[in-house]
Design a protein around this motif. Sequence first.
Motif, short mmCIF file in Angstrom:
data_model
loop_
_atom_site.label_atom_id
_atom_site.label_comp_id
_atom_site.label_asym_id
_atom_site.label_seq_id
_atom_site.Cartn_x
_atom_site.Cartn_y
_atom_site.Cartn_z
N SER A 267 28.19 0.83 32.07
CA SER A 267 28.49 -0.60 31.92
C SER A 267 28.85 -1.23 33.27
CB SER A 267 29.60 -0.82 30.90
OG SER A 267 30.75 -0.08 31.24
N ILE A 268 29.37 -0.43 34.20
CA ILE A 268 29.64 -0.95 35.55
C ILE A 268 28.32 -1.20 36.27
CG2 ILE A 268 30.57 -0.32 37.83
CD1 ILE A 268 33.01 0.78 36.46
N LEU A 269 27.33 -0.34 36.05
CA LEU A 269 26.00 -0.61 36.60
C LEU A 269 25.43 -1.90 36.02
CD1 LEU A 269 24.40 2.96 36.48
CD2 LEU A 269 25.44 1.80 38.43
N GLY A 270 25.68 -2.10 34.73
CA GLY A 270 25.26 -3.34 34.09
C GLY A 270 25.93 -4.55 34.72
N GLN A 271 27.20 -4.43 35.01
CA GLN A 271 27.91 -5.52 35.66
C GLN A 271 27.29 -5.82 37.03
OE1 GLN A 271 31.81 -3.66 35.35
NE2 GLN A 271 32.51 -5.41 34.14
N ALA A 272 26.99 -4.78 37.79
CA ALA A 272 26.38 -4.99 39.11
C ALA A 272 25.03 -5.69 38.97
CB ALA A 272 26.21 -3.65 39.82
N PHE B 120 21.79 -10.72 39.26
CA PHE B 120 20.96 -11.75 38.63
C PHE B 120 21.52 -13.14 38.90
CE2 PHE B 120 19.81 -8.61 34.97
CZ PHE B 120 18.98 -7.89 35.83
N VAL B 121 22.82 -13.29 38.74
CA VAL B 121 23.46 -14.60 38.97
C VAL B 121 23.25 -15.02 40.42
CG1 VAL B 121 25.67 -15.82 39.12
CG2 VAL B 121 25.17 -14.40 37.13
N ALA B 122 23.51 -14.11 41.35
CA ALA B 122 23.38 -14.44 42.77
C ALA B 122 21.95 -14.82 43.13
CB ALA B 122 23.84 -13.26 43.62
N LEU B 123 20.98 -14.05 42.66
CA LEU B 123 19.58 -14.35 42.98
C LEU B 123 19.12 -15.65 42.33
CD1 LEU B 123 18.01 -10.78 42.79
CD2 LEU B 123 18.27 -12.21 44.83
N TYR C 296 12.55 -11.05 43.83
CA TYR C 296 13.61 -10.04 43.76
C TYR C 296 14.26 -10.05 42.37
CZ TYR C 296 13.40 -9.88 48.89
OH TYR C 296 13.00 -9.76 50.18
N LEU C 297 14.45 -11.23 41.81
CA LEU C 297 15.03 -11.33 40.47
C LEU C 297 14.13 -10.65 39.45
CD1 LEU C 297 17.20 -12.43 38.54
CD2 LEU C 297 15.92 -14.57 38.46
N PHE C 298 12.84 -10.90 39.54
CA PHE C 298 11.89 -10.24 38.64
C PHE C 298 11.98 -8.73 38.79
CE2 PHE C 298 7.70 -8.17 38.56
CZ PHE C 298 7.47 -8.20 37.19
N LEU C 299 11.99 -8.24 40.02
CA LEU C 299 12.04 -6.80 40.27
C LEU C 299 13.35 -6.20 39.73
CD1 LEU C 299 10.54 -4.45 41.60
CD2 LEU C 299 11.73 -5.02 43.73
N ALA C 300 14.46 -6.85 40.00
CA ALA C 300 15.76 -6.36 39.52
C ALA C 300 15.82 -6.37 37.99
CB ALA C 300 16.90 -7.20 40.11
N ALA C 301 15.31 -7.43 37.39
CA ALA C 301 15.32 -7.52 35.92
C ALA C 301 14.39 -6.48 35.30
CB ALA C 301 14.92 -8.93 35.47
#
Length: 189
Positions: free
Chosen positions: A59-64, A69-72, A90-95
């Motif tokens: 869940s900490i990884l989820g928080q990160a 996502f918010v920052a991007l 980058y947002l697409f890749l991270a998501a």
Amino acid sequence: VAIVVLALVGLAIATILTVTHFDLVHGAGEGGMCVFASVFDCDRVNISEYSEIRSVPVSILGQASLVTFVALALLGALAPPPVARRCGAYLFLAAALATGFCGYLFHAAAVRLGAFCSLCVLLDAICVAILVLAMAARRGGIRVLVPEAARAVATFPIRGEAWCAAVVLAGTATLLGEQYFTMQDRVVR
């Protein structure tokens, strides 16, 4: 805006799951969180072998991921068009990566544990929704985003966004590290 709202809701859920995980794993909690039936048992999922990676709750990884996502999304909304396009990539890749990991955890819950956490399933849905919104925000959808994401990653250090990413990652690591050690101190006492 929708991505930011979804990510903030997800961040709240991930924070609840992190606190619950520490309470359950270290014996401070009473349990009983969202236990609906044998199929929906958040406590069972939250203390399973799939709930941690090297003693760090997933869940900490989820928080990160959600903070990223918010920052991007915010940076993409406020930046000039060339930077905004790369932020979208980058947002697409991270998501996509987060959704893939959510899929793995969903499979583990279904096949290995035989139980689901309703809050985790909600987080999975939020990740999928953010991925879909990231694709929808870019004209041309996935056909444009995949090569754009590959180019953005390949030219990342050259483009000057390295400082921005470093600030976002350092801030995220600091916040989550502080939360992790605060929870560890709470458990020790």
